[in-house]
Design a protein around this motif. Structure first.
Motif, PDB file in Angstrom:
ATOM      1  N   ALA A  86       6.222  76.278  14.830  1.00 41.09           N
ATOM      2  CA  ALA A  86       4.773  76.517  14.824  1.00 41.09           C
ATOM      3  C   ALA A  86       4.108  76.202  16.155  1.00 41.09           C
ATOM      4  O   ALA A  86       3.281  77.003  16.636  1.00 41.09           O
ATOM      5  CB  ALA A  86       4.112  75.748  13.686  1.00 41.09           C
ATOM      6  N   PRO A  87       4.399  75.070  16.804  1.00 35.55           N
ATOM      7  CA  PRO A  87       3.745  74.804  18.094  1.00 35.55           C
ATOM      8  C   PRO A  87       4.057  75.858  19.152  1.00 35.55           C
ATOM      9  O   PRO A  87       3.190  76.211  19.955  1.00 35.55           O
ATOM     10  CB  PRO A  87       4.293  73.428  18.494  1.00 35.55           C
ATOM     11  CG  PRO A  87       4.676  72.779  17.208  1.00 35.55           C
ATOM     12  CD  PRO A  87       5.200  73.904  16.359  1.00 35.55           C
ATOM     13  N   ALA A  88       5.283  76.375  19.153  1.00 36.76           N
ATOM     14  CA  ALA A  88       5.643  77.406  20.131  1.00 36.76           C
ATOM     15  C   ALA A  88       4.869  78.686  19.879  1.00 36.76           C
ATOM     16  O   ALA A  88       4.401  79.348  20.821  1.00 36.76           O
ATOM     17  CB  ALA A  88       7.147  77.673  20.091  1.00 36.76           C
ATOM     18  N   PHE A  89       4.703  79.052  18.605  1.00 38.31           N
ATOM     19  CA  PHE A  89       3.899  80.241  18.274  1.00 38.31           C
ATOM     20  C   PHE A  89       2.456  80.034  18.726  1.00 38.31           C
ATOM     21  O   PHE A  89       1.848  80.932  19.326  1.00 38.31           O
ATOM     22  CB  PHE A  89       3.950  80.511  16.767  1.00 38.31           C
ATOM     23  CG  PHE A  89       5.113  81.348  16.331  1.00 38.31           C
ATOM     24  CD1 PHE A  89       4.968  82.715  16.151  1.00 38.31           C
ATOM     25  CD2 PHE A  89       6.360  80.783  16.108  1.00 38.31           C
ATOM     26  CE1 PHE A  89       6.048  83.502  15.749  1.00 38.31           C
ATOM     27  CE2 PHE A  89       7.441  81.552  15.705  1.00 38.31           C
ATOM     28  CZ  PHE A  89       7.282  82.912  15.530  1.00 38.31           C
ATOM     29  N   ALA A  90       1.894  78.856  18.442  1.00 41.47           N
ATOM     30  CA  ALA A  90       0.494  78.585  18.805  1.00 41.47           C
ATOM     31  C   ALA A  90       0.306  78.624  20.318  1.00 41.47           C
ATOM     32  O   ALA A  90      -0.697  79.157  20.822  1.00 41.47           O
ATOM     33  CB  ALA A  90       0.066  77.234  18.239  1.00 41.47           C
ATOM     34  N   ALA A  91       1.266  78.078  21.064  1.00 40.99           N
ATOM     35  CA  ALA A  91       1.159  78.086  22.519  1.00 40.99           C
ATOM     36  C   ALA A  91       1.230  79.506  23.071  1.00 40.99           C
ATOM     37  O   ALA A  91       0.494  79.851  24.004  1.00 40.99           O
ATOM     38  CB  ALA A  91       2.264  77.223  23.128  1.00 40.99           C
ATOM     39  N   ALA A  92       2.091  80.338  22.488  1.00 39.85           N
ATOM     40  CA  ALA A  92       2.197  81.728  22.943  1.00 39.85           C
ATOM     41  C   ALA A  92       0.912  82.488  22.653  1.00 39.85           C
ATOM     42  O   ALA A  92       0.426  83.263  23.488  1.00 39.85           O
ATOM     43  CB  ALA A  92       3.391  82.406  22.282  1.00 39.85           C
ATOM     44  N   VAL A  93       0.344  82.282  21.478  1.00 36.49           N
ATOM     45  CA  VAL A  93      -0.920  82.937  21.135  1.00 36.49           C
ATOM     46  C   VAL A  93      -2.015  82.506  22.106  1.00 36.49           C
ATOM     47  O   VAL A  93      -2.821  83.330  22.556  1.00 36.49           O
ATOM     48  CB  VAL A  93      -1.316  82.620  19.681  1.00 36.49           C
ATOM     49  CG1 VAL A  93      -2.756  83.040  19.406  1.00 36.49           C
ATOM     50  CG2 VAL A  93      -0.367  83.314  18.705  1.00 36.49           C
ATOM     51  N   ALA A  94      -2.031  81.240  22.474  1.00 39.02           N
ATOM     52  CA  ALA A  94      -3.051  80.747  23.412  1.00 39.02           C
ATOM     53  C   ALA A  94      -2.951  81.470  24.749  1.00 39.02           C
ATOM     54  O   ALA A  94      -3.972  81.757  25.394  1.00 39.02           O
ATOM     55  CB  ALA A  94      -2.894  79.240  23.599  1.00 39.02           C
ATOM     56  N   GLU A  95      -1.742  81.790  25.179  1.00 40.12           N
ATOM     57  CA  GLU A  95      -1.576  82.472  26.464  1.00 40.12           C
ATOM     58  C   GLU A  95      -1.995  83.937  26.407  1.00 40.12           C
ATOM     59  O   GLU A  95      -2.182  84.576  27.446  1.00 40.12           O
ATOM     60  CB  GLU A  95      -0.134  82.340  26.946  1.00 40.12           C
ATOM     61  CG  GLU A  95       0.226  80.919  27.334  1.00 40.12           C
ATOM     62  CD  GLU A  95       1.442  80.852  28.235  1.00 40.12           C
ATOM     63  OE1 GLU A  95       1.580  81.724  29.120  1.00 40.12           O
ATOM     64  OE2 GLU A  95       2.249  79.928  28.045  1.00 40.12           O
TER      65      GLU A  95
END
Length: 202
Positions: free
Chosen positions: A27-36
Protein backbone atom coordinates in the motif's frame (compact mmCIF):
# COMPACT_ATOMS: atom_id res chain seq x y z
CA UNK A 1 -13.45 -13.26 -25.89
CA UNK A 2 -10.17 -13.83 -27.71
CA UNK A 3 -7.47 -16.28 -26.69
CA UNK A 4 -5.28 -13.59 -25.13
CA UNK A 5 -8.14 -12.43 -22.92
CA UNK A 6 -8.84 -16.01 -21.93
CA UNK A 7 -5.21 -16.49 -20.86
CA UNK A 8 -5.25 -13.32 -18.77
CA UNK A 9 -8.47 -14.31 -17.03
CA UNK A 10 -7.27 -17.86 -16.48
CA UNK A 11 -4.15 -16.50 -14.80
CA UNK A 12 -5.83 -13.93 -12.54
CA UNK A 13 -9.22 -15.47 -11.74
CA UNK A 14 -7.99 -18.21 -9.37
CA UNK A 15 -5.59 -15.77 -7.70
CA UNK A 16 -8.10 -13.00 -7.03
CA UNK A 17 -9.27 -14.04 -3.56
CA UNK A 18 -5.78 -14.26 -2.13
CA UNK A 19 -4.13 -11.50 -4.15
CA UNK A 20 -4.00 -8.86 -1.42
CA UNK A 21 -2.80 -11.30 1.23
CA UNK A 22 0.10 -12.30 -1.03
CA UNK A 23 1.31 -8.70 -1.13
CA UNK A 24 0.17 -7.16 2.18
CA UNK A 25 2.85 -4.46 2.39
CA UNK A 26 2.43 -2.78 -1.00
CA UNK A 27 0.00 0.00 0.00
CA UNK A 28 2.67 2.63 0.79
CA UNK A 29 4.38 2.00 -2.56
CA UNK A 30 1.07 2.45 -4.41
CA UNK A 31 0.35 5.67 -2.48
CA UNK A 32 3.82 7.05 -3.22
CA UNK A 33 3.45 6.30 -6.94
CA UNK A 34 0.05 7.98 -7.06
CA UNK A 35 1.54 11.04 -5.35
CA UNK A 36 4.13 11.33 -8.11
CA UNK A 37 1.38 11.37 -10.74
CA UNK A 38 0.61 14.94 -9.65
CA UNK A 39 -3.17 14.67 -9.64
CA UNK A 40 -5.23 17.71 -8.66
CA UNK A 41 -8.52 18.01 -6.87
CA UNK A 42 -11.35 17.46 -9.34
CA UNK A 43 -9.27 15.48 -11.85
CA UNK A 44 -10.56 12.40 -13.66
CA UNK A 45 -8.26 9.38 -13.49
CA UNK A 46 -8.36 5.76 -14.63
CA UNK A 47 -6.69 2.80 -12.94
CA UNK A 48 -6.12 0.63 -16.01
CA UNK A 49 -5.99 -3.04 -15.14
CA UNK A 50 -6.93 -2.17 -11.58
CA UNK A 51 -7.03 -5.74 -10.29
CA UNK A 52 -8.18 -5.73 -6.68
CA UNK A 53 -8.02 -1.94 -6.65
CA UNK A 54 -5.03 -1.34 -4.42
CA UNK A 55 -4.39 2.08 -6.00
CA UNK A 56 -8.00 3.25 -5.86
CA UNK A 57 -8.09 4.71 -2.32
CA UNK A 58 -4.94 6.76 -3.00
CA UNK A 59 -6.32 7.93 -6.34
CA UNK A 60 -9.57 8.99 -4.66
CA UNK A 61 -7.68 10.88 -1.97
CA UNK A 62 -5.65 12.68 -4.64
CA UNK A 63 -8.62 13.90 -6.70
CA UNK A 64 -10.97 14.48 -3.78
CA UNK A 65 -14.71 13.93 -3.59
CA UNK A 66 -15.29 16.11 -6.65
CA UNK A 67 -12.96 14.10 -8.85
CA UNK A 68 -13.64 10.99 -10.90
CA UNK A 69 -11.89 7.67 -10.29
CA UNK A 70 -12.49 4.70 -12.58
CA UNK A 71 -11.12 1.20 -12.19
CA UNK A 72 -11.13 -1.06 -15.25
CA UNK A 73 -10.12 -4.70 -15.37
CA UNK A 74 -10.63 -7.66 -17.67
CA UNK A 75 -11.12 -10.24 -14.90
CA UNK A 76 -14.48 -10.25 -13.07
CA UNK A 77 -13.02 -12.05 -10.06
CA UNK A 78 -10.49 -9.29 -9.49
CA UNK A 79 -13.23 -6.66 -9.59
CA UNK A 80 -15.31 -8.72 -7.15
CA UNK A 81 -12.31 -8.85 -4.81
CA UNK A 82 -11.94 -5.06 -5.10
CA UNK A 83 -15.58 -4.62 -4.15
CA UNK A 84 -15.29 -7.03 -1.21
CA UNK A 85 -12.38 -4.95 0.05
CA UNK A 86 -14.61 -1.86 -0.09
CA UNK A 87 -12.61 -0.21 -2.85
CA UNK A 88 -15.73 0.32 -4.90
CA UNK A 89 -16.37 3.19 -2.46
CA UNK A 90 -13.34 4.94 -3.94
CA UNK A 91 -14.09 4.35 -7.62
CA UNK A 92 -16.54 3.17 -10.23
CA UNK A 93 -15.48 -0.32 -11.30
CA UNK A 94 -15.88 -1.53 -14.87
CA UNK A 95 -15.29 -4.84 -16.60
CA UNK A 96 -13.40 -3.61 -19.64
CA UNK A 97 -10.52 -4.32 -22.00
CA UNK A 98 -7.85 -1.64 -21.60
CA UNK A 99 -7.32 -1.74 -25.37
CA UNK A 100 -11.01 -0.89 -25.99
CA UNK A 101 -12.20 1.42 -23.24
CA UNK A 102 -15.82 2.64 -23.08
CA UNK A 103 -14.64 6.23 -22.63
CA UNK A 104 -14.71 9.38 -24.74
CA UNK A 105 -11.50 10.70 -26.26
CA UNK A 106 -9.53 13.06 -24.00
CA UNK A 107 -11.98 12.51 -21.14
CA UNK A 108 -9.33 11.81 -18.49
CA UNK A 109 -6.57 13.84 -16.89
CA UNK A 110 -4.40 10.83 -16.13
CA UNK A 111 -4.09 7.06 -16.15
CA UNK A 112 -2.40 4.78 -13.64
CA UNK A 113 -1.38 1.24 -14.54
CA UNK A 114 0.23 -1.22 -12.14
CA UNK A 115 1.83 -4.28 -13.71
CA UNK A 116 -0.23 -3.80 -16.85
CA UNK A 117 2.17 -3.72 -19.78
CA UNK A 118 3.40 -7.30 -19.41
CA UNK A 119 -0.18 -8.61 -19.59
CA UNK A 120 -1.28 -6.68 -22.68
CA UNK A 121 -1.55 -8.89 -25.81
CA UNK A 122 -0.39 -5.88 -27.84
CA UNK A 123 1.25 -3.29 -25.56
CA UNK A 124 1.29 -0.69 -28.33
CA UNK A 125 -2.47 -0.96 -28.80
CA UNK A 126 -3.10 -0.69 -25.08
CA UNK A 127 -0.88 2.37 -24.69
CA UNK A 128 -2.47 4.02 -27.74
CA UNK A 129 -5.90 3.48 -26.25
CA UNK A 130 -4.78 5.08 -22.99
CA UNK A 131 -3.43 7.99 -25.05
CA UNK A 132 -6.81 8.29 -26.75
CA UNK A 133 -8.73 8.69 -23.50
CA UNK A 134 -6.21 10.99 -21.75
CA UNK A 135 -6.18 14.65 -22.72
CA UNK A 136 -3.09 16.26 -24.26
CA UNK A 137 -0.57 17.10 -21.51
CA UNK A 138 -2.24 14.53 -19.24
CA UNK A 139 -0.18 11.89 -17.48
CA UNK A 140 0.42 8.14 -17.41
CA UNK A 141 2.10 6.22 -14.59
CA UNK A 142 3.36 2.70 -15.30
CA UNK A 143 4.07 1.19 -11.90
CA UNK A 144 5.10 -1.97 -10.14
CA UNK A 145 5.76 -2.22 -6.39
CA UNK A 146 9.11 -3.91 -7.04
CA UNK A 147 11.67 -3.32 -9.76
CA UNK A 148 12.43 -5.48 -12.77
CA UNK A 149 15.35 -7.37 -11.22
CA UNK A 150 13.48 -8.12 -8.00
CA UNK A 151 10.42 -9.25 -9.94
CA UNK A 152 12.51 -11.52 -12.16
CA UNK A 153 14.14 -13.06 -9.10
CA UNK A 154 10.74 -13.63 -7.50
CA UNK A 155 9.59 -15.41 -10.66
CA UNK A 156 12.78 -17.42 -11.04
CA UNK A 157 13.78 -15.96 -14.39
CA UNK A 158 16.43 -13.76 -15.95
CA UNK A 159 15.85 -10.28 -17.37
CA UNK A 160 16.27 -10.37 -21.14
CA UNK A 161 17.07 -7.61 -23.60
CA UNK A 162 13.53 -7.69 -25.01
CA UNK A 163 11.94 -6.79 -21.64
CA UNK A 164 9.30 -4.21 -22.54
CA UNK A 165 9.90 -2.31 -19.30
CA UNK A 166 13.59 -1.69 -20.01
CA UNK A 167 14.02 2.04 -20.54
CA UNK A 168 15.54 1.53 -24.00
CA UNK A 169 12.42 -0.39 -25.06
CA UNK A 170 9.77 1.46 -23.12
CA UNK A 171 10.68 4.96 -24.32
CA UNK A 172 10.21 4.20 -28.03
CA UNK A 173 7.11 2.11 -27.32
CA UNK A 174 5.52 5.01 -25.46
CA UNK A 175 6.53 7.50 -28.15
CA UNK A 176 4.93 5.40 -30.88
CA UNK A 177 1.72 5.33 -28.84
CA UNK A 178 1.49 9.10 -28.32
CA UNK A 179 3.38 9.52 -25.04
CA UNK A 180 6.66 11.11 -24.01
CA UNK A 181 8.63 9.36 -21.25
CA UNK A 182 9.48 12.00 -18.64
CA UNK A 183 10.99 9.99 -15.79
CA UNK A 184 12.07 6.41 -15.22
CA UNK A 185 12.92 4.63 -11.97
CA UNK A 186 13.76 0.93 -11.76
CA UNK A 187 14.80 0.14 -8.19
CA UNK A 188 14.48 -2.91 -5.97
CA UNK A 189 11.57 -1.31 -4.12
CA UNK A 190 9.64 0.02 -7.11
CA UNK A 191 9.32 0.52 -10.82
CA UNK A 192 7.79 3.81 -11.96
CA UNK A 193 7.75 5.34 -15.42
CA UNK A 194 5.92 8.64 -15.88
CA UNK A 195 4.90 9.82 -19.32
CA UNK A 196 3.01 12.83 -20.62
CA UNK A 197 0.40 12.71 -23.38
CA UNK A 198 1.84 14.47 -26.37
CA UNK A 199 -0.29 16.91 -28.31
CA UNK A 200 -1.56 15.30 -31.55
CA UNK A 201 0.33 18.02 -33.44
CA UNK A 202 3.61 17.46 -31.55
Amino acid sequence: MNADHTRVREFFAPRADGWDTRFPDDAPAFAAAVAELGLRLGDAVLDAGCGTGRALPALREAVGPGGTVLGADLTPEMLHAAARAGRDRSAALALADVARLPLRAASLDAAFAAGLVAHLPDPGDGLRELARVVRPDGWLALFHPIGRAALAARQGREITSDDLRAETNLGPLLKSAGWHLVSYADEDARFLALAVRRSPTA
